[in-house]
Scaffold this motif. Structure first.
Motif, PDB file in Angstrom:
ATOM      1  N   ILE A   1       0.832  -1.208   0.000  1.00  0.00           N
ATOM      2  CA  ILE A   1       0.000   0.000   0.000  1.00  0.00           C
ATOM      3  C   ILE A   1       0.863   1.252   0.000  1.00  0.00           C
ATOM      4  CG2 ILE A   1      -1.641   1.330   1.396  1.00  0.00           C
ATOM      5  CD1 ILE A   1      -2.890  -1.401   2.178  1.00  0.00           C
ATOM      6  N   ILE A   2       1.916   1.245   0.805  1.00  0.00           N
ATOM      7  CA  ILE A   2       2.829   2.395   0.847  1.00  0.00           C
ATOM      8  C   ILE A   2       3.482   2.606  -0.512  1.00  0.00           C
ATOM      9  CG2 ILE A   2       5.026   3.210   1.817  1.00  0.00           C
ATOM     10  CD1 ILE A   2       4.080   1.958   4.484  1.00  0.00           C
ATOM     11  N   GLU A   3       3.910   1.535  -1.150  1.00  0.00           N
ATOM     12  CA  GLU A   3       4.510   1.661  -2.481  1.00  0.00           C
ATOM     13  C   GLU A   3       3.497   2.206  -3.492  1.00  0.00           C
ATOM     14  OE1 GLU A   3       7.556   1.484  -3.180  1.00  0.00           O
ATOM     15  OE2 GLU A   3       8.446   0.311  -1.575  1.00  0.00           O
ATOM     16  N   PHE A   4       2.254   1.781  -3.391  1.00  0.00           N
ATOM     17  CA  PHE A   4       1.226   2.271  -4.300  1.00  0.00           C
ATOM     18  C   PHE A   4       0.947   3.753  -4.063  1.00  0.00           C
ATOM     19  CE2 PHE A   4      -3.225   2.938  -5.542  1.00  0.00           C
ATOM     20  CZ  PHE A   4      -3.145   2.565  -6.872  1.00  0.00           C
ATOM     21  N   ILE A   5       0.887   4.174  -2.806  1.00  0.00           N
ATOM     22  CA  ILE A   5       0.655   5.587  -2.478  1.00  0.00           C
ATOM     23  C   ILE A   5       1.785   6.455  -3.017  1.00  0.00           C
ATOM     24  CG2 ILE A   5       0.596   7.221  -0.535  1.00  0.00           C
ATOM     25  CD1 ILE A   5      -1.009   5.085   0.991  1.00  0.00           C
TER      26      ILE A   5
ATOM     27  N   HIS B   1       3.358   6.000  -5.701  1.00  0.00           N
ATOM     28  CA  HIS B   1       3.356   5.863  -7.161  1.00  0.00           C
ATOM     29  C   HIS B   1       4.499   5.002  -7.672  1.00  0.00           C
ATOM     30  CE1 HIS B   1       0.125   8.744  -7.367  1.00  0.00           C
ATOM     31  NE2 HIS B   1       0.832   9.556  -6.607  1.00  0.00           N
ATOM     32  N   GLU B   2       4.888   4.033  -6.894  1.00  0.00           N
ATOM     33  CA  GLU B   2       5.872   3.032  -7.318  1.00  0.00           C
ATOM     34  C   GLU B   2       5.098   1.774  -7.691  1.00  0.00           C
ATOM     35  OE1 GLU B   2       9.021   3.442  -7.760  1.00  0.00           O
ATOM     36  OE2 GLU B   2       9.225   5.420  -6.850  1.00  0.00           O
ATOM     37  N   ILE B   3       4.490   1.810  -8.872  1.00  0.00           N
ATOM     38  CA  ILE B   3       3.564   0.759  -9.288  1.00  0.00           C
ATOM     39  C   ILE B   3       4.262  -0.594  -9.437  1.00  0.00           C
ATOM     40  CG2 ILE B   3       1.894   0.077 -11.044  1.00  0.00           C
ATOM     41  CD1 ILE B   3       1.133   2.526  -9.297  1.00  0.00           C
ATOM     42  N   PHE B   4       5.489  -0.587  -9.966  1.00  0.00           N
ATOM     43  CA  PHE B   4       6.209  -1.856 -10.124  1.00  0.00           C
ATOM     44  C   PHE B   4       6.410  -2.531  -8.774  1.00  0.00           C
ATOM     45  CE2 PHE B   4      10.243  -4.177 -10.041  1.00  0.00           C
ATOM     46  CZ  PHE B   4       9.955  -5.167 -10.965  1.00  0.00           C
ATOM     47  N   TRP B   5       6.947  -1.795  -7.792  1.00  0.00           N
ATOM     48  CA  TRP B   5       7.212  -2.392  -6.488  1.00  0.00           C
ATOM     49  C   TRP B   5       5.925  -2.702  -5.739  1.00  0.00           C
ATOM     50  CZ3 TRP B   5      11.393  -4.767  -6.176  1.00  0.00           C
ATOM     51  CH2 TRP B   5      12.545  -4.291  -6.790  1.00  0.00           C
ATOM     52  N   ALA B   6       4.891  -1.907  -5.960  1.00  0.00           N
ATOM     53  CA  ALA B   6       3.597  -2.211  -5.345  1.00  0.00           C
ATOM     54  C   ALA B   6       3.052  -3.532  -5.870  1.00  0.00           C
ATOM     55  CB  ALA B   6       2.607  -1.082  -5.619  1.00  0.00           C
ATOM     56  N   THR B   7       3.263  -3.776  -7.166  1.00  0.00           N
ATOM     57  CA  THR B   7       2.805  -5.033  -7.763  1.00  0.00           C
ATOM     58  C   THR B   7       3.614  -6.219  -7.247  1.00  0.00           C
ATOM     59  OG1 THR B   7       2.167  -3.837  -9.750  1.00  0.00           O
ATOM     60  CG2 THR B   7       2.373  -6.217  -9.933  1.00  0.00           C
ATOM     61  N   VAL B   8       4.927  -6.048  -7.153  1.00  0.00           N
ATOM     62  CA  VAL B   8       5.792  -7.129  -6.668  1.00  0.00           C
ATOM     63  C   VAL B   8       5.452  -7.483  -5.225  1.00  0.00           C
ATOM     64  CG1 VAL B   8       8.168  -7.741  -6.079  1.00  0.00           C
ATOM     65  CG2 VAL B   8       7.673  -6.637  -8.261  1.00  0.00           C
ATOM     66  N   VAL B   9       5.410  -6.481  -4.367  1.00  0.00           N
ATOM     67  CA  VAL B   9       5.147  -6.741  -2.951  1.00  0.00           C
ATOM     68  C   VAL B   9       3.689  -7.155  -2.740  1.00  0.00           C
ATOM     69  CG1 VAL B   9       5.215  -5.736  -0.641  1.00  0.00           C
ATOM     70  CG2 VAL B   9       6.977  -5.154  -2.279  1.00  0.00           C
ATOM     71  N   GLY B  10       2.780  -6.633  -3.541  1.00  0.00           N
ATOM     72  CA  GLY B  10       1.383  -7.064  -3.457  1.00  0.00           C
ATOM     73  C   GLY B  10       1.233  -8.534  -3.825  1.00  0.00           C
ATOM     74  N   GLY B  11       2.016  -8.977  -4.813  1.00  0.00           N
ATOM     75  CA  GLY B  11       2.004 -10.396  -5.156  1.00  0.00           C
ATOM     76  C   GLY B  11       2.538 -11.255  -4.028  1.00  0.00           C
ATOM     77  N   ILE B  12       3.590 -10.768  -3.388  1.00  0.00           N
ATOM     78  CA  ILE B  12       4.136 -11.497  -2.233  1.00  0.00           C
ATOM     79  C   ILE B  12       3.106 -11.544  -1.108  1.00  0.00           C
ATOM     80  CG2 ILE B  12       5.888 -11.402  -0.408  1.00  0.00           C
ATOM     81  CD1 ILE B  12       7.803 -10.268  -2.551  1.00  0.00           C
TER      82      ILE B  12
END
Length: 76
Positions: free
Chosen positions: A29-33, A35-46
């Motif tokens: 969520i922090i990565e998404f806020i 605007h780091e969409i790539f890392w938000a997707t990676v960590v969201g998948g984890i």
């Protein structure tokens, strides 16, 4: 591929599994806020994978029974 060994004793208490899933979800969520969409997707998948393995499909290990010592006999 990421594999979580659920037989490890650290995963036995529910609070530890919830902490892992909650931390990775908050990080996504922090990565998404930010605007780091790539890392938000990676960590969201984890986070999604750890939630699936640690919360939905988790089966606690059976307790080991020590059969080395025989039960006491009632005959005296």
């Amino acid at each position: 591929m990421l594999k979580i060994d659920t037989s490890h004793p650290i995963y036995q208490p529910l609070w530890a599994r919830l902490l892992i899933v909650g931390f990775s979800t908050a990080w996504a969520i922090i990565e998404f806020i930010n605007h780091e969409i790539f890392w938000a997707t990676v960590v969201g998948g984890i986070a999604a994978y750890s939630a699936y393995v640690l919360l939905f499909t988790f089966k606690p290990a059976a307790e080991k029974v020590d059969n080395a010592t025989p039960p006491p006999s009632d005959e005296a």
